[in-house]
Design an enzyme around this catalytic site. Structure first.
Site, PDB file in Angstrom:
ATOM      1  N   HIS A 102      31.158  38.198  44.841  1.00 56.22           N
ATOM      2  CA  HIS A 102      31.900  39.004  43.888  1.00 56.22           C
ATOM      3  C   HIS A 102      31.549  40.521  43.662  1.00 56.22           C
ATOM      4  O   HIS A 102      31.282  40.868  42.522  1.00 56.22           O
ATOM      5  CB  HIS A 102      32.078  38.129  42.402  1.00 56.22           C
ATOM      6  N   ASP A 113      35.452  36.857  48.393  1.00 53.28           N
ATOM      7  CA  ASP A 113      34.526  37.554  47.250  1.00 53.28           C
ATOM      8  C   ASP A 113      34.425  36.666  46.219  1.00 53.28           C
ATOM      9  O   ASP A 113      33.659  37.049  45.397  1.00 53.28           O
ATOM     10  CB  ASP A 113      34.943  39.035  47.284  1.00 53.28           C
ATOM     11  N   ARG A 144      55.687  38.199  42.324  1.00 48.79           N
ATOM     12  CA  ARG A 144      56.523  37.661  41.217  1.00 48.79           C
ATOM     13  C   ARG A 144      58.066  38.214  41.438  1.00 48.79           C
ATOM     14  O   ARG A 144      59.000  37.281  41.608  1.00 48.79           O
ATOM     15  CB  ARG A 144      56.379  37.891  39.821  1.00 48.79           C
ATOM     16  N   GLY A 146      50.176  45.080  43.169  1.00 45.66           N
ATOM     17  CA  GLY A 146      50.013  45.985  42.290  1.00 45.66           C
ATOM     18  C   GLY A 146      49.189  46.998  42.638  1.00 45.66           C
ATOM     19  O   GLY A 146      49.259  47.324  43.877  1.00 45.66           O
ATOM     20  N   ARG A 147      48.419  47.611  41.906  1.00 40.74           N
ATOM     21  CA  ARG A 147      47.567  48.790  42.367  1.00 40.74           C
ATOM     22  C   ARG A 147      46.568  48.574  43.584  1.00 40.74           C
ATOM     23  O   ARG A 147      46.371  49.444  44.386  1.00 40.74           O
ATOM     24  CB  ARG A 147      46.768  49.596  41.225  1.00 40.74           C
ATOM     25  N   ILE A 148      46.040  47.343  43.400  1.00 38.24           N
ATOM     26  CA  ILE A 148      44.936  47.093  44.619  1.00 38.24           C
ATOM     27  C   ILE A 148      45.591  46.664  45.775  1.00 38.24           C
ATOM     28  O   ILE A 148      45.399  46.806  47.043  1.00 38.24           O
ATOM     29  CB  ILE A 148      43.880  45.843  43.933  1.00 38.24           C
ATOM     30  N   GLU A 197      32.333  30.225  40.480  1.00 38.61           N
ATOM     31  CA  GLU A 197      31.010  30.988  40.992  1.00 38.61           C
ATOM     32  C   GLU A 197      30.108  31.247  39.829  1.00 38.61           C
ATOM     33  O   GLU A 197      30.469  31.009  38.595  1.00 38.61           O
ATOM     34  CB  GLU A 197      31.582  32.385  41.258  1.00 38.61           C
ATOM     35  N   ARG A 231      40.822  36.176  42.535  1.00 31.50           N
ATOM     36  CA  ARG A 231      40.054  35.158  41.731  1.00 31.50           C
ATOM     37  C   ARG A 231      40.039  33.896  42.685  1.00 31.50           C
ATOM     38  O   ARG A 231      40.958  33.450  43.214  1.00 31.50           O
ATOM     39  CB  ARG A 231      40.784  35.087  40.529  1.00 31.50           C
TER      40      ARG A 231
HETATM   41  C1  8YV Z   1      33.831  42.922  38.461  1.00 31.34           C
HETATM   42  C2  8YV Z   1      36.471  41.989  38.350  1.00 31.34           C
HETATM   43  O1  8YV Z   1      32.986  42.315  39.210  1.00 31.34           O
HETATM   44  O2  8YV Z   1      37.544  43.725  37.657  1.00 31.34           O
HETATM   45  C3  8YV Z   1      37.537  42.839  37.667  1.00 31.34           C
HETATM   46  O3  8YV Z   1      38.373  42.002  37.304  1.00 31.34           O
HETATM   47  O4  8YV Z   1      36.544  40.933  38.770  1.00 31.34           O
HETATM   48  C4  8YV Z   1      35.367  42.666  38.799  1.00 31.34           C
HETATM   49  O5  8YV Z   1      35.456  44.025  39.070  1.00 31.34           O
HETATM   50  C5  8YV Z   1      33.765  42.230  37.039  1.00 31.34           C
HETATM   51  O6  8YV Z   1      34.322  42.465  36.129  1.00 31.34           O
HETATM   52  C6  8YV Z   1      32.172  42.377  36.755  1.00 31.34           C
HETATM   53  O7  8YV Z   1      32.011  41.420  35.900  1.00 31.34           O
END
Ligand code: 8YV
Length: 319
Positions: free
Chosen positions: A283, A260, A179, A157-159, A265, A236
């Site tokens: 995170h 991360d 996928r 995806g974008r990341i 968590e 995740r």
């Molecule tokens: C944030 C994230 O740390 O965007 C997400 O899906 O897991 C993180 O960017 C999170 O939303 C902060 O609560």
């Protein structure tokens, strides 16, 4: 300007940027559910007054809370992941869901590289080495070169694309698993995750969380990555079988990991904490002043746009 003063917003928990709480409170009638002595009783008594919810990707929103908000119209979530948000219940209620994709890609990709370099070059472990005075007694162990290695991206995806862009500066070969082949990615596609892991020196996870990707990195994938391979997770915790990972790291069946995110968590297993071949961050991949500000702006814009026009600016597909 629209008068939004009368809109009642339920903020589910504390937000990662205190300024955002202040800004929301200046625009709306905001109540924080986490501040209530008995949240369930509060929802039963007061749930009907809220037309909007603000939450985060980490806190999410359960179907039970949605059920207690009969007049819910809009949810504005701080983050790109929505695996903790009951999208089915939001859709059934007819509530639009706004989120914050796009604005955090660079920082998350930067963190993927920070973890790759951190674990390969022993940055955190060598910092501990220097601080405990061990340098005067001997040399720090050799690391692994990152430049020129093979990078396997899981989730294009974008990341994932932002990670791939950065790889060119490190003259890395890039392959990916998704996928299905990503239309814009002119990179080698691996239909099998095990095959990608076998090929890659670094397996970087940027895939969405949720049931479809739960434990997709299991013992077989880790064994395919092998004793010279590193796992980097900025996606995740649920994507990785954490117990299998801790075993693979302890037995040196993989070389190392940069993590991360974690399955439970902020709890991090003692088995991971005991190891020097893993770098652990809390995170924080999107946690820079610049990116968190941009995420907060989008949370506000999504709400403002919904109350002004009936549509959030950026909505979760299908809501
Ligand atoms: C944030 C994230 O740390 O965007 C997400 O899906 O897991 C993180 O960017 C999170 O939303 C902060 O609560």
């Amino acid at each position: 300007m629209t008068n939004t003063a009368l809109h009642h917003i339920l903020q589910i928990g504390r937000l990662p940027l205190p300024a955002l709480e202040t800004e929301l409170a200046a625009r709306y009638q905001v109540t924080c559910l986490a501040d209530q002595a008995d949240p369930q009783a509060f929802l039963a008594a007061q749930g009907a007054q809220f037309s909007g919810v603000v939450t985060t990707a980490s806190i999410g929103l359960t179907g039970d809370v949605i059920a207690a908000l009969p007049h819910l119209q809009v949810i504005s979530s701080f983050g790109v992941g929505f695996d903790a948000l009951d999208i089915g219940a939001a859709k059934a209620r007819g509530a639009q869901v706004g989120y914050t994709p796009g604005v955090l890609d660079d920082c998350v990709a930067d963190m993927a590289f920070a973890l790759m370099l951190g674990v390969s070059r022993g940055v955190a472990a060598s910092d501990r080495f220097v601080r405990r005075g061990a340098w005067t007694q001997g040399r720090f162990a050799l690391g692994s070169r990152v430049s020129g290695k093979r990078l396997g991206i899981v989730g294009m995806g974008r990341i994932g694309q932002a990670v791939a862009e950065r790889a060119s500066g490190f003259r890395m070969e890039v392959g990916y698993h998704n996928r299905r082949p990503a239309p814009d990615a002119a990179l080698p596609y691996f239909e099998s995750l095990v095959a990608l892991a076998r090929w890659a020196d670094y397996l970087v996870l940027t895939v969405a969380g949720g049931p479809a990707t739960r434990h997709m990195v299991d013992r077989a994938v880790l064994d395919a990555l092998g004793p010279q391979g590193f796992l980097i997770n900025v996606a995740r915790g649920s994507v990785v079988d954490e117990a299998a990972l801790a075993e693979a790291l302890a037995d040196h069946r993989i070389a190392g990991a940069g993590l991360d995110v974690f399955e439970d968590e902020p709890q991090v297993p003692a088995a991971l904490m005991a190891l020097d071949n893993v770098v652990l961050t809390p995170h924080t991949a999107s946690a820079t002043h610049e990116t968190r500000r941009a995420m907060a702006d989008l949370v506000l814009e999504n709400l403002e746009s919904f109350y002004a026009t009936g549509s959030v600016r950026v909505k979760v597909p299908g809501t």
